[in-house]
Design a protein around this motif. Structure first.
Motif, short mmCIF file in Angstrom:
data_model
loop_
_atom_site.label_atom_id
_atom_site.label_comp_id
_atom_site.label_asym_id
_atom_site.label_seq_id
_atom_site.Cartn_x
_atom_site.Cartn_y
_atom_site.Cartn_z
N UNK A 215 -0.55 -30.47 115.32
CA UNK A 215 -0.63 -30.24 113.89
C UNK A 215 -2.01 -29.37 113.22
N UNK A 216 -1.74 -29.00 112.03
CA UNK A 216 -3.18 -28.30 111.45
C UNK A 216 -4.18 -29.29 111.17
N UNK A 217 -5.28 -28.73 111.09
CA UNK A 217 -6.43 -29.43 110.57
C UNK A 217 -5.98 -30.48 109.38
N UNK A 218 -6.42 -31.75 109.20
CA UNK A 218 -6.11 -32.59 108.29
C UNK A 218 -6.66 -31.89 106.81
N UNK A 219 -5.90 -32.02 105.80
CA UNK A 219 -6.21 -31.45 104.80
C UNK A 219 -7.25 -32.41 104.06
N UNK A 220 -8.07 -31.54 103.58
CA UNK A 220 -9.43 -32.21 102.84
C UNK A 220 -10.23 -30.98 102.15
N UNK A 221 -10.61 -31.24 100.92
CA UNK A 221 -11.36 -30.67 100.16
C UNK A 221 -12.87 -30.56 100.17
N UNK A 222 -13.09 -31.47 101.20
CA UNK A 222 -14.51 -32.12 101.14
C UNK A 222 -15.44 -30.83 102.02
N UNK A 223 -16.59 -30.38 101.64
CA UNK A 223 -17.17 -29.32 102.04
C UNK A 223 -17.69 -30.09 103.45
N UNK A 224 -17.40 -29.02 104.43
CA UNK A 224 -18.03 -29.43 106.00
C UNK A 224 -16.81 -29.98 106.59
N UNK A 225 -15.69 -30.35 106.02
CA UNK A 225 -14.48 -30.71 106.71
C UNK A 225 -13.81 -29.54 107.66
N UNK A 226 -12.97 -29.54 108.46
CA UNK A 226 -12.52 -28.56 109.26
C UNK A 226 -11.57 -27.69 108.25
N UNK A 227 -10.74 -28.60 107.61
CA UNK A 227 -9.89 -27.67 106.76
C UNK A 227 -10.66 -26.83 105.75
N UNK A 228 -11.73 -27.40 105.18
CA UNK A 228 -12.44 -26.73 104.11
C UNK A 228 -12.95 -25.76 104.57
N UNK A 229 -13.66 -25.61 105.72
CA UNK A 229 -14.39 -24.56 106.56
C UNK A 229 -13.27 -23.52 106.68
N UNK A 230 -12.10 -23.58 107.14
CA UNK A 230 -11.07 -22.51 107.42
C UNK A 230 -10.46 -22.10 105.93
N UNK A 231 -10.59 -22.65 105.20
CA UNK A 231 -10.04 -22.22 103.71
C UNK A 231 -11.33 -21.23 103.07
N UNK A 232 -12.50 -21.81 103.30
CA UNK A 232 -13.77 -20.67 103.16
C UNK A 232 -13.88 -19.45 104.02
N UNK A 233 -13.27 -19.43 105.02
CA UNK A 233 -13.36 -18.26 105.76
C UNK A 233 -12.42 -17.33 105.33
N UNK A 234 -11.18 -17.99 104.79
CA UNK A 234 -10.27 -16.80 104.36
C UNK A 234 -10.96 -16.36 103.05
N UNK A 235 -11.52 -17.24 102.27
CA UNK A 235 -12.10 -16.54 101.04
C UNK A 235 -13.25 -15.57 101.33
N UNK A 236 -14.31 -16.05 102.02
CA UNK A 236 -15.44 -15.23 102.52
C UNK A 236 -14.86 -13.78 103.15
N UNK A 237 -13.99 -13.96 104.03
CA UNK A 237 -13.48 -12.78 104.74
C UNK A 237 -12.92 -11.70 103.66
N UNK A 238 -12.12 -12.13 102.82
CA UNK A 238 -11.54 -11.24 101.64
C UNK A 238 -12.84 -10.65 100.74
N UNK A 239 -13.81 -11.44 100.49
CA UNK A 239 -14.89 -10.87 99.92
C UNK A 239 -15.58 -10.07 100.66
N UNK A 240 -15.80 -10.24 101.80
CA UNK A 240 -16.54 -9.19 102.72
C UNK A 240 -15.79 -7.92 102.77
N UNK A 241 -14.52 -7.95 103.05
CA UNK A 241 -13.67 -6.72 102.85
C UNK A 241 -13.72 -6.02 101.63
N UNK A 242 -13.83 -6.68 100.60
CA UNK A 242 -13.80 -6.27 99.24
C UNK A 242 -15.20 -5.14 99.17
N UNK A 243 -16.38 -5.79 99.80
CA UNK A 243 -17.62 -5.34 99.63
C UNK A 243 -17.61 -3.82 100.60
N UNK A 244 -16.72 -3.85 101.60
CA UNK A 244 -16.63 -2.77 102.56
C UNK A 244 -15.75 -1.48 101.97
#
Length: 452
Positions: A215-244
């Motif tokens: 199963x995927x990581x348990x859904x959680x919008x709590x900072x520090x949770x595995x799911x939230x970390x993976x969501x933020x990775x998507x967000x940050x990677x996109x922003x880093x690409x925009x900067x490049x």
């Protein structure tokens, strides 16, 4: 003397005419078959078939051709009894049958029966018929009869795969009350595509859920949770690409593997579809590249297309089984709701649940089959996307290409890391199972290759 020379001249002309009106054996080259598959891809794009449905079109049309050729190549095995529910293929009774011609006819007939724009296939077929009729009408008649007989056999088997029944099943119901469940995404907000695809009969897998991923990581919008970390990775990677900038390597990878036939573009109050190749279509293009590089004959060419398309077909069923079970929300929806309402991914989000990644699954499955056929160090230049204005990308192996295809979904902003990693694992399990259980050659599956 003059009369004698004239007689010789008349005799020579008669011999020349006689020789040139004599029927010639018909021939089909690997390029002829490549062109036929390319035409199928062209129609799939034109008719905007979904990725799972496109995989079905490729698979059945290639299987029909393979079953014809296998009757005339004892080193290759019929798929009867090897694919779920497939009975013995009819034998050719007419000695005038040209198996190569019959195979191409079977492929075209199956493809024509599976698409909307039949005229596009019919036009190519009728042009070939005219050429063949002029060369050897008797051989064409016999070959056509056998090719259509095998196509009818495959159609009869295909009718039991539950596809027709799924056409009338209910649309996917969105659970808007559960924050973890998938919701339609902009700009078209389309319904979930093929929510019943896991009910389609597999070819080699025992069931759709045979390689059910963790199963995927348990859904959680709590900072520090595995799911939230993976969501933020998507967000940050996109922003880093925009900067490049748009010409970054990450952006190039994302766009190269986009393969989304549902891209919509707005112009004022109007919305237009931007037609693109499907993920399966991209890998079918890689088959063409590999067979041409290996100077494959017609039998090897059809074999490679067929086994790869079988892996793609079962891979989509396996993936879609998980997609509508976990029914996970896409990164774009959550980022817009909780983090940045103006954020957009590099790629347009496809219209179905997130986990697992379809690209990852089918790329992993196809790469395993192609690695079995051509080896693990088969270097190739992938020009599949040049028709869409994208440059050639080079790979040292099929597995390397599948890894990049999977990672492209993170760069594209449409998948979390778990869907990519577990999807690739899932696809490789599907591919390895097909490699281990679908034996199409009597002397082992690997072919000598020139990819090193």
């Amino acid at each position: 003397m003059m009369f004698k020379n004239f007689s010789i001249l008349i005799f020579s002309v008669c011999v020349f005419i006689s020789c040139n009106t004599e029927q010639k054996p018909l021939s089909v080259t690997p390029d002829d078959y490549n062109n036929a598959v390319d035409k199928v891809t062209e129609v799939i794009i034109h008719d905007i078939f979904s990725p799972p449905v496109a995989s079905r079109i490729y698979a059945y049309s290639n299987i029909a051709a393979y079953e014809v050729l296998a009757q005339n190549h004892p080193e290759y095995n019929s798929l009867a009894g090897k694919l779920n529910g497939l009975g013995e293929t009819p034998k050719a009774e007419n000695p005038a049958v040209n198996y190569d011609v019959a195979a191409l006819i079977a492929q075209m007939e199956m493809a024509k029966s599976l698409i909307f724009s039949e005229d596009r296939i019919t036009e190519v077929r009728d042009s070939l018929y005219k050429t063949w009729e002029d060369q050897n009408a008797d051989e064409l008649v016999a070959s056509k009869a056998y090719g259509l007989q095998v196509a009818d056999h495959i159609k009869s088997w295909m009718d039991g795969d539950n596809y027709k029944q799924t056409r009338t099943m209910p649309k996917f119901s969105v659970n808007a009350d559960n924050p973890s469940r998938w919701q339609p995404t902009p700009p078209a907000y389309m319904d979930g595509i093929e929510p019943h695809w896991m009910k389609i009969r597999t070819f080699v897998l025992d069931s759709a859920s045979q390689f059910k991923p963790v199963p995927p990581p348990a859904f959680s919008m709590e900072e520090g949770s595995e799911f939230h970390n993976q969501l933020m990775e998507v967000f940050n990677v996109r922003n880093e690409m925009t900067a490049k900038g748009d010409d970054s390597e990450e952006a190039a990878i994302a766009k190269f593997w986009d393969c989304n036939p549902y891209v919509s573009t707005h112009k004022g109050h109007l919305m237009f579809a931007t037609k693109k190749i499907t993920p399966g279509g991209h890998w079918i293009g890689i088959v063409k590249i590999a067979t041409k590089k290996n100077n494959a004959d017609l039998m090897e060419t059809v074999y490679a297309y067929t086994k790869t398309s079988i892996a793609l077909f079962d891979g989509f069923i396996s993936c879609w089984d998980e997609k509508y079970r976990s029914n996970l929300i896409r990164p774009e929806t959550l980022i817009n709701q909780y983090i940045d309402d103006s954020w957009t991914p590099v790629l347009q989000t496809p219209p179905f649940p997130e986990y697992s990644s379809g690209h990852s699954v089918v790329s992993g499955a196809a790469a395993e089959v192609l690695t079995e056929i051509y080896g693990d160090n088969f270097q190739f230049d992938d020009d599949t996307e040049t028709a869409y204005g994208l440059p050639v990308r080079s790979f040292d192996s099929f597995r390397a290409a599948s890894s990049e295809a999977a990672l492209s979904r993170l760069y594209g902003g449409i998948h979390y890391r778990a869907a990519i990693d577990e999807g690739l694992k899932q696809g490789r399990q599907v591919g390895q199972y097909i490699v281990s259980n679908l034996h199409m050659k009597n002397d082992g599956e690997a072919l000598s290759h020139s990819g090193n």
